[in-house]
Scaffold this active site. Structure first.
Site, PDB file in Angstrom:
ATOM      1  N   CYS A 137       0.789  -1.287  -0.128  1.00 23.49           N
ATOM      2  CA  CYS A 137       0.007   0.175   0.081  1.00 23.49           C
ATOM      3  C   CYS A 137       0.823   1.290   0.107  1.00 23.49           C
ATOM      4  O   CYS A 137       0.357   2.414  -0.172  1.00 23.49           O
ATOM      5  CB  CYS A 137      -0.922   0.001   1.079  1.00 23.49           C
ATOM      6  SG  CYS A 137      -2.053  -1.464   1.020  1.00 23.49           S
ATOM      7  N   HIS A 175      -3.302   7.491   1.592  1.00 22.01           N
ATOM      8  CA  HIS A 175      -3.652   6.028   1.325  1.00 22.01           C
ATOM      9  C   HIS A 175      -5.103   5.710   1.840  1.00 22.01           C
ATOM     10  O   HIS A 175      -5.276   5.976   2.988  1.00 22.01           O
ATOM     11  CB  HIS A 175      -2.593   4.886   1.637  1.00 22.01           C
ATOM     12  CG  HIS A 175      -3.348   3.490   1.854  1.00 22.01           C
ATOM     13  ND1 HIS A 175      -3.565   3.228   0.677  1.00 22.01           N
ATOM     14  CD2 HIS A 175      -3.037   2.441   2.627  1.00 22.01           C
ATOM     15  CE1 HIS A 175      -4.030   1.885   0.804  1.00 22.01           C
ATOM     16  NE2 HIS A 175      -3.872   1.416   2.138  1.00 22.01           N
ATOM     17  N   ASN A 216     -10.380  -0.129  -0.134  1.00 18.22           N
ATOM     18  CA  ASN A 216      -8.672  -0.055   0.063  1.00 18.22           C
ATOM     19  C   ASN A 216      -8.139  -0.934  -1.295  1.00 18.22           C
ATOM     20  O   ASN A 216      -8.266  -1.960  -1.374  1.00 18.22           O
ATOM     21  CB  ASN A 216      -8.234  -0.905   1.062  1.00 18.22           C
ATOM     22  CG  ASN A 216      -6.857  -0.748   1.337  1.00 18.22           C
ATOM     23  OD1 ASN A 216      -5.870  -0.187   0.404  1.00 18.22           O
ATOM     24  ND2 ASN A 216      -6.018  -1.104   2.485  1.00 18.22           N
TER      25      ASN A 216
HETATM   26  O1  UT7 Z   1      -3.718  -0.980   3.564  1.00 20.90           O
HETATM   27  C1  UT7 Z   1      -2.942  -1.359   4.369  1.00 20.90           C
HETATM   28  C2  UT7 Z   1      -3.006  -1.000   5.584  1.00 20.90           C
HETATM   29  N1  UT7 Z   1      -4.251  -1.473   6.421  1.00 20.90           N
HETATM   30  C3  UT7 Z   1      -5.075  -0.949   7.107  1.00 20.90           C
HETATM   31  O2  UT7 Z   1      -4.665   0.224   7.469  1.00 20.90           O
HETATM   32  C4  UT7 Z   1      -6.061  -1.704   7.952  1.00 20.90           C
HETATM   33  C5  UT7 Z   1      -5.892  -1.334   9.533  1.00 20.90           C
HETATM   34  N2  UT7 Z   1      -7.190  -1.808  10.304  1.00 20.90           N
HETATM   35  C6  UT7 Z   1      -8.217  -1.612  10.268  1.00 20.90           C
HETATM   36  O3  UT7 Z   1      -8.567  -0.739   9.295  1.00 20.90           O
HETATM   37  C7  UT7 Z   1      -9.295  -1.974  11.191  1.00 20.90           C
HETATM   38  O4  UT7 Z   1      -8.266  -2.916  12.256  1.00 20.90           O
HETATM   39  C8  UT7 Z   1     -10.368  -3.231  10.754  1.00 20.90           C
HETATM   40  C9  UT7 Z   1     -11.068  -2.441   9.849  1.00 20.90           C
HETATM   41  C10 UT7 Z   1      -9.463  -4.221   9.656  1.00 20.90           C
HETATM   42  C11 UT7 Z   1     -11.065  -3.794  12.076  1.00 20.90           C
HETATM   43  O5  UT7 Z   1     -11.718  -2.974  12.738  1.00 20.90           O
HETATM   44  P1  UT7 Z   1     -11.443  -3.134  14.146  1.00 20.90           P
HETATM   45  O6  UT7 Z   1     -12.182  -1.992  14.781  1.00 20.90           O
HETATM   46  O7  UT7 Z   1      -9.871  -3.147  14.639  1.00 20.90           O
HETATM   47  O8  UT7 Z   1     -12.328  -4.416  14.441  1.00 20.90           O
HETATM   48  P2  UT7 Z   1     -11.558  -5.627  15.011  1.00 20.90           P
HETATM   49  O9  UT7 Z   1     -10.656  -6.348  14.283  1.00 20.90           O
HETATM   50  O10 UT7 Z   1     -10.997  -5.703  16.462  1.00 20.90           O
HETATM   51  O11 UT7 Z   1     -12.667  -6.505  15.334  1.00 20.90           O
HETATM   52  C12 UT7 Z   1     -13.845  -6.363  16.195  1.00 20.90           C
HETATM   53  C13 UT7 Z   1     -14.861  -7.392  16.187  1.00 20.90           C
HETATM   54  C14 UT7 Z   1     -14.545  -8.739  16.140  1.00 20.90           C
HETATM   55  O12 UT7 Z   1     -15.548  -9.438  16.783  1.00 20.90           O
HETATM   56  P3  UT7 Z   1     -15.355  -9.847  18.407  1.00 20.90           P
HETATM   57  O13 UT7 Z   1     -14.085 -10.624  18.550  1.00 20.90           O
HETATM   58  O14 UT7 Z   1     -14.975  -8.484  19.029  1.00 20.90           O
HETATM   59  O15 UT7 Z   1     -16.314 -10.613  18.965  1.00 20.90           O
HETATM   60  C15 UT7 Z   1     -14.464  -9.266  14.821  1.00 20.90           C
HETATM   61  O16 UT7 Z   1     -14.449 -11.028  14.919  1.00 20.90           O
HETATM   62  O17 UT7 Z   1     -15.710  -7.453  14.629  1.00 20.90           O
HETATM   63  C16 UT7 Z   1     -15.677  -8.589  14.089  1.00 20.90           C
HETATM   64  N3  UT7 Z   1     -15.633  -8.629  12.838  1.00 20.90           N
HETATM   65  C17 UT7 Z   1     -16.454  -8.507  11.902  1.00 20.90           C
HETATM   66  N4  UT7 Z   1     -17.823  -8.328  12.376  1.00 20.90           N
HETATM   67  C18 UT7 Z   1     -18.609  -8.314  11.053  1.00 20.90           C
HETATM   68  C19 UT7 Z   1     -14.553  -8.400  11.921  1.00 20.90           C
HETATM   69  N5  UT7 Z   1     -14.818  -8.449  10.755  1.00 20.90           N
HETATM   70  C20 UT7 Z   1     -16.010  -8.366  10.416  1.00 20.90           C
HETATM   71  C21 UT7 Z   1     -17.051  -8.236   9.461  1.00 20.90           C
HETATM   72  N6  UT7 Z   1     -18.257  -8.097   9.779  1.00 20.90           N
HETATM   73  N7  UT7 Z   1     -16.604  -8.037   8.170  1.00 20.90           N
END
Ligand code: UT7
Length: 328
Positions: free
Chosen positions: A122, A255, A285
């Site tokens: 990225c 980005h 993304n």
């Molecule tokens: O381009 C390269 C750079 N990439 C990035 O910059 C991405 C950086 N990371 C992010 O943008 C965020 O961390 C994400 C958008 C990927 C995730 O957001 P988050 O607020 O960090 O969520 P999380 O990973 O902590 O997940 C929270 C909850 C989890 O459930 P529990 O364990 O709290 O019960 C996940 O299982 O959300 C759940 N979850 C989903 N729920 C519904 C994960 N994916 C999904 C989904 N739909 N698609």
């Protein structure tokens, strides 16, 4: 007299197939995976993304974006001295031959024109732009096409809801020309390979088979934390090198991974979100394509005007990150 690399034209291309969050909700439900428009929107800011058609390659998207950039620069592919293409989803396994070479042929560019790919995920477009800038300032080349192009949909694991809802396909391009007028003012690139596991495609190919997963994996929270930290650092670094203060920046073109990361960076830089080009809601993304796609949207919408100062910044797998300050 100093030579600058000046943006002479921009272009972009999105594949026809547009998937809304609801389209993905329905697609994932078929394999028993639950997600929602609400989760995707609130966690990432994404509402829709584009996916390439089955027969559409990264080079095909790149050629369309490149042609638009050449047209806006008022030159033809035959005028080019160099093509640099940033991608993590090259046409060929192992990236060989380079997608830049495929693009050179498909564009009908002169065969004397050099062409190579850059791999910094990225951050790829910032790496490619900084490389092109160095060649131009050294006097090696006068007209350089810099492209970011991706078909990330091909490496998404549709069993992993934590990643497959976040990425999309597309391409963006700029034509850089040697000029006495500025131009790119400063660049800064960094990498930390010790963090390579938090965002990667773990598999390797060998002896006719793939060993390990051929899909991208991501530790979202680890990437988020690191991204916010290094983007602020590199933004300050590149501005200092350009002798600019954050308040002199007319547009931040970051980005487009997550609206929350963009908001965090803008806040830390003391910039209002009115000065940030945002396309993540419509593009998702698109990795190396996201910055040039956003840049072209900003230019064509009339938001970005000649003479304005821009700050471009990207971060991603490697871990790699970079920023470019320029006068448009
Ligand atoms: O381009 C390269 C750079 N990439 C990035 O910059 C991405 C950086 N990371 C992010 O943008 C965020 O961390 C994400 C958008 C990927 C995730 O957001 P988050 O607020 O960090 O969520 P999380 O990973 O902590 O997940 C929270 C909850 C989890 O459930 P529990 O364990 O709290 O019960 C996940 O299982 O959300 C759940 N979850 C989903 N729920 C519904 C994960 N994916 C999904 C989904 N739909 N698609």
């Amino acid at each position: 007299m100093s030579i600058f690399a000046r943006v002479a034209g921009t272009g972009s291309y999105l594949p026809e197939q547009r998937l809304t969050n609801q389209d993905l909700v329905e697609r994932l439900a078929k394999t028993g995976l639950e997600t929602s428009d609400e989760w995707i929107t609130t966690r990432s800011g994404i509402s829709a993304r584009h996916f390439a058609a089955e027969n559409e390659l990264t080079s095909d998207l790149a050629v369309k974006a490149a042609q638009a950039a050449l047209d806006s620069a008022g030159i033809t592919s035959e005028d080019l001295d160099l093509i640099i293409l940033a991608t993590s989803t090259p046409d060929h396994l192992g990236g060989f031959p380079s997608t830049a070479c495929v693009v050179q042929d498909k564009l009908g560019a002169h065969t004397a024109c050099a062409a190579f790919d850059v791999q910094a995920v990225c951050a790829g477009f910032t790496y490619a732009l900084a490389t092109a800038d160095a060649f131009i300032r050294a006097g090696s080349y006068k007209k350089v096409l810099v492209i970011g192009a991706e078909t990330f949909s091909r490496i998404l694991d549709f069993q992993d809801r934590g990643t497959c809802v976040l990425f999309g396909d597309g391409a963006g391009a700029v034509v850089l020309e040697a000029s006495a007028k500025p131009g790119i003012l400063s660049t800064a690139l960094h990498a930390d390979g010790s963090q390579r596991d938090i965002l990667c495609v773990p598999g390797r190919s060998g002896n006719g088979a793939v060993h390990g997963s051929p899909f991208m994996t991501m530790d979202g929270q680890a990437v988020f934390k690191l991204a916010v930290k290094v983007l602020e650092q590199v933004a300050h670094e590149v501005l200092e090198k350009a002798n600019l203060k954050p308040e002199q920046i007319d547009w931040l073109v970051p980005h487009q991974a997550n609206i929350r990361i963009m908001e965090g960076t803008a806040k830390k830089m003391g910039m209002s979100m009115d000065k940030v080009i945002v396309t993540v809601h419509e593009h998702g993304n698109t990795s190396a394509a996201s910055i040039p796609l956003a840049l072209d949207v900003g230019v064509r919408s009339g938001q970005i005007q000649r003479g304005q100062h821009l700050l471009l910044e990207g971060v991603g797998g490697g871990f790699a990150w970079g920023a470019v300050a320029l006068k448009y």
